[in-house]
Structure formats: structure tokens, C-alpha cells
Design a protein around this motif. Structure first.
Motif, PDB file in Angstrom:
ATOM      1  N   ILE A 189       0.819  -1.218   0.000  1.00 23.90           N
ATOM      2  CA  ILE A 189       0.000   0.000   0.000  1.00 23.90           C
ATOM      3  C   ILE A 189       0.852   1.267   0.000  1.00 23.90           C
ATOM      4  N   THR A 190       1.938   1.292   0.764  1.00 24.90           N
ATOM      5  CA  THR A 190       2.735   2.513   0.818  1.00 24.90           C
ATOM      6  C   THR A 190       3.457   2.765  -0.499  1.00 24.90           C
ATOM      7  N   GLU A 191       3.990   1.737  -1.112  1.00 21.31           N
ATOM      8  CA  GLU A 191       4.644   1.910  -2.418  1.00 21.31           C
ATOM      9  C   GLU A 191       3.654   2.403  -3.462  1.00 21.31           C
ATOM     10  N   TRP A 192       2.496   1.786  -3.487  1.00 22.87           N
ATOM     11  CA  TRP A 192       1.458   2.142  -4.445  1.00 22.87           C
ATOM     12  C   TRP A 192       1.020   3.587  -4.224  1.00 22.87           C
ATOM     13  N   SER A 193       0.795   3.946  -2.970  1.00 20.62           N
ATOM     14  CA  SER A 193       0.376   5.314  -2.643  1.00 20.62           C
ATOM     15  C   SER A 193       1.461   6.328  -2.974  1.00 20.62           C
ATOM     16  N   HIS A 194       2.716   5.986  -2.705  1.00 19.22           N
ATOM     17  CA  HIS A 194       3.820   6.896  -3.044  1.00 19.22           C
ATOM     18  C   HIS A 194       3.842   7.165  -4.548  1.00 19.22           C
TER      19      HIS A 194
ATOM     20  N   ILE B 109      -6.657  -0.167   2.316  1.00 21.99           N
ATOM     21  CA  ILE B 109      -7.337   0.597   1.269  1.00 21.99           C
ATOM     22  C   ILE B 109      -6.563   1.880   1.013  1.00 21.99           C
ATOM     23  N   PRO B 110      -6.010   2.045  -0.197  1.00 20.12           N
ATOM     24  CA  PRO B 110      -5.411   3.329  -0.553  1.00 20.12           C
ATOM     25  C   PRO B 110      -6.482   4.268  -1.108  1.00 20.12           C
ATOM     26  N   ALA B 111      -6.508   5.488  -0.587  1.00 20.91           N
ATOM     27  CA  ALA B 111      -7.482   6.472  -1.054  1.00 20.91           C
ATOM     28  C   ALA B 111      -6.765   7.786  -1.320  1.00 20.91           C
TER      29      ALA B 111
ATOM     30  N   GLY C 140       9.067   6.865   9.981  1.00 19.02           N
ATOM     31  CA  GLY C 140       9.708   7.896   9.178  1.00 19.02           C
ATOM     32  C   GLY C 140       9.832   7.638   7.691  1.00 19.02           C
ATOM     33  N   TYR C 141       9.364   6.522   7.203  1.00 19.22           N
ATOM     34  CA  TYR C 141       9.552   6.222   5.785  1.00 19.22           C
ATOM     35  C   TYR C 141       8.741   7.146   4.880  1.00 19.22           C
TER      36      TYR C 141
ATOM     37  N   PHE D 224      -1.253  10.346   4.926  1.00 19.30           N
ATOM     38  CA  PHE D 224      -1.692   9.635   6.125  1.00 19.30           C
ATOM     39  C   PHE D 224      -1.406   8.143   5.960  1.00 19.30           C
ATOM     40  N   ASN D 225      -0.937   7.529   7.013  1.00 18.75           N
ATOM     41  CA  ASN D 225      -0.770   6.084   7.073  1.00 18.75           C
ATOM     42  C   ASN D 225      -1.352   5.669   8.423  1.00 18.75           C
ATOM     43  N   PHE D 226      -2.646   5.366   8.433  1.00 20.70           N
ATOM     44  CA  PHE D 226      -3.377   5.131   9.672  1.00 20.70           C
ATOM     45  C   PHE D 226      -2.983   3.809  10.334  1.00 20.70           C
TER      46      PHE D 226
END
Length: 188
Positions: A6-11, A180-182, A32-33, A98-100
Motif C-alpha cells: 500500500i505505501t509503495e502504491w500510494s507513493h 485501502i489506498p485512497a 519515518g519512511y 496519512f498512514n493510519f
């Protein structure tokens, strides 16, 4: 090969939407990523404001930013994301991330909560410039439950479509409550 976490995709999608060298907010600093990612986008002339309520997050992020020689690009705040409007002017921010959930490797009892997260999103939308983007990585199940996810998605669905574009993605073929990426874009 990309892992499509999710974080890679969102980035990937976030950086396609924001202007480089801008003002960015990491609303949920964690390890911190995402702050590092935003510092790289900020370049020498941009700035990052990062928030977390845990001192461990500040320590981990400080160390990571120093290792990458970008610590001068960020200001780290031991404060809740719901107070981000005390640190930036309305209409001044290019992007908010945001990364909840909870701090990976930290106390799972110290996780983001529905009430403060929705307030933070609302305040963040006021801070965004026209054309600015907000990325949200939303988790559910396990330790985090479903209340926060459901409240955030309910809030996003009610945003005025004349003012905001809201895109909610899903890992459609993954089991066990995938994240879920939004994305929200403030219309210009």
C-alpha cells in the motif's frame, strides 16, 4: 519488481499528483519512511511537517532522515495530526500523507482513532492548496478494528464533489481485510 504494498502504491500515485519542491505534511510519522519520501519530493527548496504522538516515532524518524542527509528539510512535531492546522496556513500545503493504524514495532494500543483521524482529514483539506492531494492508507481488522476505516470512508463519500475528487482503490483479490489506498484532490 515492485511489491505493490500500500505505501509503495500510494507513493507512486501521490508523486504523480503533487508539485515537487513544495510543502508537504506527514500526518502520521511512524518510523519515518513516509517522511523520508516527502523530504525527497521536497528537494532543497521544499519543506515537510511531520506529526506523531509517540517519542519513539520522533527518534526513529530523526535517525532515518539523518542517515539520508535530509533532516534539514523536515520539522518533526510531537503532536496529534488533528492539530496540524496550528503549524501551517490554510491553502499552503501541496500534499498530505496519512498512514493510519499503529507504529510498526510499537504499542498496538497507541493507534490512530476514528474521531481524531476524521478531524485531521477535515483540517488537512483546509490546508491543501487548490490542486493539492491527500493520500490515505487505511487499515482494518486485527488490532485496528473496523471503526476507523468505516468512519473515514463514510466521511470521504460525503465530501462535496464540486470541491474534491475522491478516489478509493482496493486490493480486490486479496483476502483478510487488505488495506485501502485512497486519494483526495482539492479541485482548482
Amino acid at each position: 519488481m515492485k511489491s505493490y504494498q500500500i505505501t509503495e502504491w500510494s507513493h507512486e500515485l501521490f508523486q504523480l499528483q503533487v508539485n515537487p519542491n513544495g510543502l508537504y505534511i506527514d500526518a502520521t510519522m511512524g518510523n519515518g519512511y513516509d517522511t523520508l519520501f516527502l523530504c525527497e519530493l521536497a528537494g532543497e527548496s521544499g519543506k515537510v511537517l511531520a506529526f506523531d504522538v509517540q517519542e519513539k516515532a520522533i527518534m526513529c524518524t530523526t535517525k532515518l532522515l539523518k542517515e539520508h542527509n535530509v533532516e534539514n528539510r523536515a520539522k518533526l512535531y510531537l503532536d496529534s495530526h488533528e492539530n496540524m492546522d496550528e503549524y501551517a496556513e490554510a491553502g499552503s500545503v501541496d500534499g498530505i500523507y496519512f498512514n493510519f493504524g499503529y507504529l510498526p514495532g510499537g504499542d498496538h494500543n497507541l493507534a490512530t482513532k476514528a474521531d481524531t483521524s476524521v478531524k485531521a482529514i477535515e483540517k488537512g483539506l483546509e490546508l491543501l492548496k487548490k490542486g493539492g492531494v491527500m493520500a490515505l492508507c487505511i487499515y482494518s481488522g486485527g488490532d485496528t478494528g473496523f471503526e476507523e476505516k468505516n468512519r473515514i470512508l463514510e466521511y470521504l463519500k460525503k465530501l462535496n464533489s464540486r470541491k474534491y475528487v475522491v478516489i478509493v482503490n482496493s486490493y480486490y483479490n486479496r483476502e483478510n481485510n487488505p488495506p485501502i489506498p485512497a486519494f483526495i484532490v482539492k479541485k482548482g
